[in-house]
Design an enzyme around this catalytic site. Sequence first.
Site, PDB file in Angstrom:
ATOM      1  N   GLU A 130       0.991  -1.184  -0.101  1.00  0.00           N
ATOM      2  CA  GLU A 130       0.101  -0.010  -0.224  1.00  0.00           C
ATOM      3  C   GLU A 130       0.852   1.215  -0.019  1.00  0.00           C
ATOM      4  O   GLU A 130       1.655   1.545   1.038  1.00  0.00           O
ATOM      5  CB  GLU A 130      -0.721   0.147   1.332  1.00  0.00           C
ATOM      6  CG  GLU A 130      -1.577  -1.122   1.585  1.00  0.00           C
ATOM      7  CD  GLU A 130      -2.899  -1.296   0.744  1.00  0.00           C
ATOM      8  OE1 GLU A 130      -3.408  -0.179   0.241  1.00  0.00           O
ATOM      9  OE2 GLU A 130      -3.554  -2.471   0.634  1.00  0.00           O
ATOM     10  N   CYS A 184      -3.628   8.277   3.986  1.00  0.00           N
ATOM     11  CA  CYS A 184      -3.326   7.844   2.638  1.00  0.00           C
ATOM     12  C   CYS A 184      -4.349   7.932   1.526  1.00  0.00           C
ATOM     13  O   CYS A 184      -4.401   7.734   0.661  1.00  0.00           O
ATOM     14  CB  CYS A 184      -2.815   6.338   2.602  1.00  0.00           C
ATOM     15  SG  CYS A 184      -3.833   5.133   3.753  1.00  0.00           S
TER      16      CYS A 184
HETATM   17  P1  NAP Z   1       8.472   4.934   4.648  1.00  0.00           P
HETATM   18  O1  NAP Z   1       9.612   5.618   4.646  1.00  0.00           O
HETATM   19  O2  NAP Z   1       8.383   4.123   3.515  1.00  0.00           O
HETATM   20  O3  NAP Z   1       8.321   3.847   5.946  1.00  0.00           O
HETATM   21  C1  NAP Z   1       7.133   2.967   5.974  1.00  0.00           C
HETATM   22  C2  NAP Z   1       7.733   1.822   6.782  1.00  0.00           C
HETATM   23  O4  NAP Z   1       8.675   1.252   5.977  1.00  0.00           O
HETATM   24  C3  NAP Z   1       8.280   2.282   8.107  1.00  0.00           C
HETATM   25  O5  NAP Z   1       7.936   1.435   9.554  1.00  0.00           O
HETATM   26  C4  NAP Z   1       9.543   2.292   7.782  1.00  0.00           C
HETATM   27  O6  NAP Z   1      10.647   2.113   8.992  1.00  0.00           O
HETATM   28  C5  NAP Z   1      10.050   1.109   6.959  1.00  0.00           C
HETATM   29  N1  NAP Z   1      11.107   0.908   6.156  1.00  0.00           N
HETATM   30  C6  NAP Z   1      11.839   1.901   5.799  1.00  0.00           C
HETATM   31  N2  NAP Z   1      12.876   1.613   4.926  1.00  0.00           N
HETATM   32  C7  NAP Z   1      12.509   0.070   4.899  1.00  0.00           C
HETATM   33  C8  NAP Z   1      13.474  -0.916   4.355  1.00  0.00           C
HETATM   34  N3  NAP Z   1      14.696  -0.597   3.510  1.00  0.00           N
HETATM   35  N4  NAP Z   1      13.071  -2.075   4.577  1.00  0.00           N
HETATM   36  C9  NAP Z   1      12.019  -2.497   5.254  1.00  0.00           C
HETATM   37  N5  NAP Z   1      11.282  -1.397   5.853  1.00  0.00           N
HETATM   38  C10 NAP Z   1      11.554  -0.148   5.536  1.00  0.00           C
HETATM   39  O7  NAP Z   1       6.990   5.861   4.634  1.00  0.00           O
HETATM   40  P2  NAP Z   1       6.578   6.819   5.688  1.00  0.00           P
HETATM   41  O8  NAP Z   1       7.863   7.684   6.489  1.00  0.00           O
HETATM   42  O9  NAP Z   1       5.819   5.889   6.895  1.00  0.00           O
HETATM   43  O10 NAP Z   1       5.571   7.720   4.983  1.00  0.00           O
HETATM   44  C11 NAP Z   1       6.409   8.210   3.941  1.00  0.00           C
HETATM   45  C12 NAP Z   1       4.974   8.545   2.633  1.00  0.00           C
HETATM   46  O11 NAP Z   1       4.655   7.248   2.381  1.00  0.00           O
HETATM   47  C13 NAP Z   1       4.189   9.460   2.809  1.00  0.00           C
HETATM   48  O12 NAP Z   1       4.745  10.715   2.887  1.00  0.00           O
HETATM   49  C14 NAP Z   1       3.187   9.132   1.907  1.00  0.00           C
HETATM   50  O13 NAP Z   1       3.402   9.458   0.859  1.00  0.00           O
HETATM   51  C15 NAP Z   1       3.313   7.458   1.954  1.00  0.00           C
HETATM   52  N6  NAP Z   1       2.236   6.838   2.905  1.00  0.00           N
HETATM   53  C16 NAP Z   1       1.446   5.765   2.210  1.00  0.00           C
HETATM   54  C17 NAP Z   1       0.372   5.157   2.788  1.00  0.00           C
HETATM   55  C18 NAP Z   1      -0.555   4.323   2.173  1.00  0.00           C
HETATM   56  O14 NAP Z   1      -1.234   3.718   2.857  1.00  0.00           O
HETATM   57  N7  NAP Z   1      -0.709   4.516   1.015  1.00  0.00           N
HETATM   58  C19 NAP Z   1       0.199   5.602   4.307  1.00  0.00           C
HETATM   59  C20 NAP Z   1       1.382   6.134   4.932  1.00  0.00           C
HETATM   60  C21 NAP Z   1       2.238   6.835   3.920  1.00  0.00           C
HETATM   61  P3  NAP Z   1      11.100   3.460   9.813  1.00  0.00           P
HETATM   62  O15 NAP Z   1       9.768   4.380  10.401  1.00  0.00           O
HETATM   63  O16 NAP Z   1      11.788   2.924  10.949  1.00  0.00           O
HETATM   64  O17 NAP Z   1      11.943   4.213   8.928  1.00  0.00           O
END
Ligand code: NAP
Length: 512
Positions: free
Chosen positions: A255, A294
């Site tokens: 997602e 989201c």
């Molecule tokens: P993210 O940076 O992609 O992180 C999401 C999750 O993945 C966090 O638990 C993060 O851990 C983990 N993660 C990061 N790098 C990883 C890797 N290489 N391997 C495994 N896990 C990893 O996203 P976010 O900071 O939560 O949100 C950023 C953006 O995502 C938002 O600005 C938005 O655009 C989008 N978003 C989309 C949805 C949706 O449902 N569509 C929901 C929320 C956000 P850490 O927190 O420890 O870094």
Amino acid sequence: MTILRSYLEGRWMAGEGKPRTIEDATTGSAFATVASDGLDRGAALRYARDVGGPALRAMTFAERGAILKKLAEEIHTHRDELLILSRQGGTTRGDGKFDVDGAAGTISYYAYLGKKLGDVVVLADGEPENVLRSKRFVGQHLLVPRRGVAIHINAFNFPAWGMAEKAAVAILAGVPVISKPGTATAPLAVRIVELWVESGALPEGAFSLLAGSAGDLLDHVGPQDCVAFTGSSGTGLAIRSHAQVLATGARVNVEADSLNASVLAPDVELDSDTFGMFLGDVARDMTQKAGQKCTAVRRIVVPADKVDGVAEALIDRISGAIVGDPAQRGITVGPVASRAQKRDVEAGCSQLAETANLVWRGEAPEGDGFFVAPALYLTDAGVEAAYVHEHEVFGPVATLVTYDGSSDEAIAIVAAGGGGLVASVYTDDAAWGGQVMLGIAPWSGRIYWGSRKVADQGSGPGTVLPNFVHGGPGKAGGGEELGGERGLRFYQQRVAVQADRALLKRSLEGLL
Ligand code: NAP
């Protein structure tokens, strides 16, 4: 200061190495720390597979549903404490309820579904069908729990609901969970898991929590594991292309970013109930959770000849939103969840300003908190407004996109987002609405159609309900969660069994 611990191999443990500081979104001060070096993620996965899996699979759907009922009750009983804790991530009380009550509600829904599925351990998918011409030799599709672990990697924006909605489905399916919350708001998720563990409701190994970095977790994925991720498309890509994930064929559900569109049809007058519904839904999505949903509306698609009136009405409505300390009375928009998030939103706004005109910006307090002023942009570049369709600014920000009032252009603009979680359309014209609905359907996980007779009945496009699917094609990740019983399929193996009808029937007595 709180040191967040992980719950792995049936016990709480703290990681080693340089700790990461988790800040309070309102003050910017340190709230908790988490370190996750040295945690044996491989052993944690093996424990979940070897101990939690058999325990859950030994239970019927009704028994697993009863566990979920207790987990929901724990959240409900400690609701006030959890709502206060959720302020760490910047949520107002209303936003906190959306997350915490949403978590309890979704788990309760799956608890009820477990009760309804009853005292069985295997589900049938359809009726037996003849193999070739034989009436004796039949084929039957069955659904059985996979023998792996449900690895849940969650985003920061819904620490309670995000963890709960994934966990409820996996546990009901009979698959043990390892949940990794988004670090920026992990304190709430960790507290919920403490309550769950203390309650004794979970069988040993059925639920584990990894606080902090994912580290080498995916290096230990096995062929029966299911990885469900919510977050940015960049991380989604890294997960789905991870060498061990590819090599083992572990299942992946993503997602990711979604540029959800809301379309106002040309038949809607600005003094009508349908317009009132549209206005309320768009304004709520721009401000609720400071726009960090989201499913929030990012692109407001409006007929060019109505855009001035729409902008005026919308600005009038969102001007009432007051950004500030979510613990204070009268504050309706809290800060965004983290320093990094604030930086991202500000950078996104600067980029938006190159493609679209800023038509309104609200106010936000100065200071160390992660406050962001809500903003509304406008473009008449339609599908050509590249950045507007490509980049999700994850804050209280949206863009009005004008179109010529035709269903074709409305569809093209929605499709320019490359696939979304939800799209909404507001019209009382069945023919126009039907064309747009079917035209945008391939690009959408969910379509929310607002109209006069349901104007006061909807929950808004931004609310995810457990009985409808959540997910979307293309840019939104191509995943699908929830949707009632449909959500279980990700954690189940569908197998076609071809056998003697009588033997097969006897072998499944008491199981199906
Ligand atoms: P993210 O940076 O992609 O992180 C999401 C999750 O993945 C966090 O638990 C993060 O851990 C983990 N993660 C990061 N790098 C990883 C890797 N290489 N391997 C495994 N896990 C990893 O996203 P976010 O900071 O939560 O949100 C950023 C953006 O995502 C938002 O600005 C938005 O655009 C989008 N978003 C989309 C949805 C949706 O449902 N569509 C929901 C929320 C956000 P850490 O927190 O420890 O870094």
